[in-house]
Design a protein around this motif. Structure first.
Motif, PDB file in Angstrom:
ATOM      1  N   GLU A  54      29.818  29.343  77.511  1.00  0.00           N
ATOM      2  CA  GLU A  54      29.604  29.127  76.079  1.00  0.00           C
ATOM      3  C   GLU A  54      30.880  28.725  75.354  1.00  0.00           C
ATOM      4  O   GLU A  54      30.878  27.826  74.518  1.00  0.00           O
ATOM      5  CB  GLU A  54      29.046  30.407  75.465  1.00  0.00           C
ATOM      6  CG  GLU A  54      29.032  30.410  73.965  1.00  0.00           C
ATOM      7  CD  GLU A  54      28.656  31.758  73.382  1.00  0.00           C
ATOM      8  OE1 GLU A  54      28.566  31.835  72.160  1.00  0.00           O
ATOM      9  OE2 GLU A  54      28.469  32.725  74.150  1.00  0.00           O
ATOM     10  N   TYR A  55      31.972  29.371  75.672  1.00  0.00           N
ATOM     11  CA  TYR A  55      33.208  29.167  74.922  1.00  0.00           C
ATOM     12  C   TYR A  55      33.932  27.888  75.333  1.00  0.00           C
ATOM     13  O   TYR A  55      34.457  27.180  74.488  1.00  0.00           O
ATOM     14  CB  TYR A  55      34.114  30.382  75.063  1.00  0.00           C
ATOM     15  CG  TYR A  55      33.413  31.627  74.594  1.00  0.00           C
ATOM     16  CD1 TYR A  55      33.129  31.815  73.248  1.00  0.00           C
ATOM     17  CD2 TYR A  55      32.984  32.594  75.484  1.00  0.00           C
ATOM     18  CE1 TYR A  55      32.447  32.926  72.805  1.00  0.00           C
ATOM     19  CE2 TYR A  55      32.309  33.714  75.049  1.00  0.00           C
ATOM     20  CZ  TYR A  55      32.043  33.880  73.708  1.00  0.00           C
ATOM     21  OH  TYR A  55      31.358  34.980  73.270  1.00  0.00           O
ATOM     22  N   CYS A  56      33.977  27.597  76.618  1.00  0.00           N
ATOM     23  CA  CYS A  56      34.669  26.391  77.076  1.00  0.00           C
ATOM     24  C   CYS A  56      33.855  25.132  76.802  1.00  0.00           C
ATOM     25  O   CYS A  56      34.400  24.104  76.424  1.00  0.00           O
ATOM     26  CB  CYS A  56      34.980  26.492  78.568  1.00  0.00           C
ATOM     27  SG  CYS A  56      36.152  27.810  78.983  1.00  0.00           S
ATOM     28  N   ALA A  57      32.535  25.204  76.991  1.00  0.00           N
ATOM     29  CA  ALA A  57      31.676  24.032  76.823  1.00  0.00           C
ATOM     30  C   ALA A  57      31.102  23.924  75.409  1.00  0.00           C
ATOM     31  O   ALA A  57      30.403  22.965  75.112  1.00  0.00           O
ATOM     32  CB  ALA A  57      30.546  24.073  77.845  1.00  0.00           C
ATOM     33  N   LYS A  58      31.369  24.930  74.575  1.00  0.00           N
ATOM     34  CA  LYS A  58      30.847  24.947  73.203  1.00  0.00           C
ATOM     35  C   LYS A  58      29.316  24.881  73.198  1.00  0.00           C
ATOM     36  O   LYS A  58      28.700  24.107  72.473  1.00  0.00           O
ATOM     37  CB  LYS A  58      31.426  23.789  72.388  1.00  0.00           C
ATOM     38  CG  LYS A  58      32.925  23.656  72.456  1.00  0.00           C
ATOM     39  CD  LYS A  58      33.594  24.488  71.405  1.00  0.00           C
ATOM     40  CE  LYS A  58      35.071  24.180  71.280  1.00  0.00           C
ATOM     41  NZ  LYS A  58      35.935  24.918  72.108  1.00  0.00           N
ATOM     42  N   VAL A  59      28.696  25.708  74.072  1.00  0.00           N
ATOM     43  CA  VAL A  59      27.243  25.780  74.206  1.00  0.00           C
ATOM     44  C   VAL A  59      26.762  27.038  73.494  1.00  0.00           C
ATOM     45  O   VAL A  59      27.385  28.089  73.631  1.00  0.00           O
ATOM     46  CB  VAL A  59      26.854  25.858  75.706  1.00  0.00           C
ATOM     47  CG1 VAL A  59      25.369  26.035  75.888  1.00  0.00           C
ATOM     48  CG2 VAL A  59      27.337  24.632  76.430  1.00  0.00           C
ATOM     49  N   PRO A  60      25.648  26.975  72.756  1.00  0.00           N
ATOM     50  CA  PRO A  60      25.126  28.184  72.115  1.00  0.00           C
ATOM     51  C   PRO A  60      24.791  29.264  73.151  1.00  0.00           C
ATOM     52  O   PRO A  60      24.296  28.961  74.236  1.00  0.00           O
ATOM     53  CB  PRO A  60      23.848  27.712  71.419  1.00  0.00           C
ATOM     54  CG  PRO A  60      23.995  26.244  71.293  1.00  0.00           C
ATOM     55  CD  PRO A  60      24.850  25.798  72.455  1.00  0.00           C
ATOM     56  N   GLN A  61      25.044  30.519  72.826  1.00  0.00           N
ATOM     57  CA  GLN A  61      24.845  31.636  73.756  1.00  0.00           C
ATOM     58  C   GLN A  61      23.412  31.704  74.265  1.00  0.00           C
ATOM     59  O   GLN A  61      23.170  32.013  75.414  1.00  0.00           O
ATOM     60  CB  GLN A  61      25.235  32.955  73.085  1.00  0.00           C
ATOM     61  CG  GLN A  61      25.390  34.105  74.049  1.00  0.00           C
ATOM     62  CD  GLN A  61      24.101  34.835  74.353  1.00  0.00           C
ATOM     63  OE1 GLN A  61      23.155  34.806  73.567  1.00  0.00           O
ATOM     64  NE2 GLN A  61      24.047  35.479  75.493  1.00  0.00           N
TER      65      GLN A  61
END
Length: 70
Positions: A54-61
């Protein structure tokens, strides 16, 4: 890892967090951490562009468990 207490002092809610590094936020559950762990174990140059967490790829949790089949 650390435990965060929130709510009423008489019966607080307890949340466990896993801290990645200064560059990542707090992982709130195992499914959220799994993509980051896989990246750490398999990417020889540790290029964050290859990490799918989520944090590296900026994907919603909410997408993380769906991608893992949960």
């Amino acid at each position: 890892m650390y435990r965060h207490y929130k709510g009423r002092q008489s019966s607080p809610r307890q949340d466990l967090y896993l801290i990645g590094s200064v560059h990542t936020n707090r992982f709130r559950c195992i499914p959220e951490f799994v993509p980051h762990a896989i990246w750490l174990m398999t990417d020889p140059i540790l290029d964050r562009g290859n990490c799918e967490c989520e944090y590296c790829a900026k994907v919603p949790q909410r997408v993380i468990p769906e991608n893992l089949g949960f």
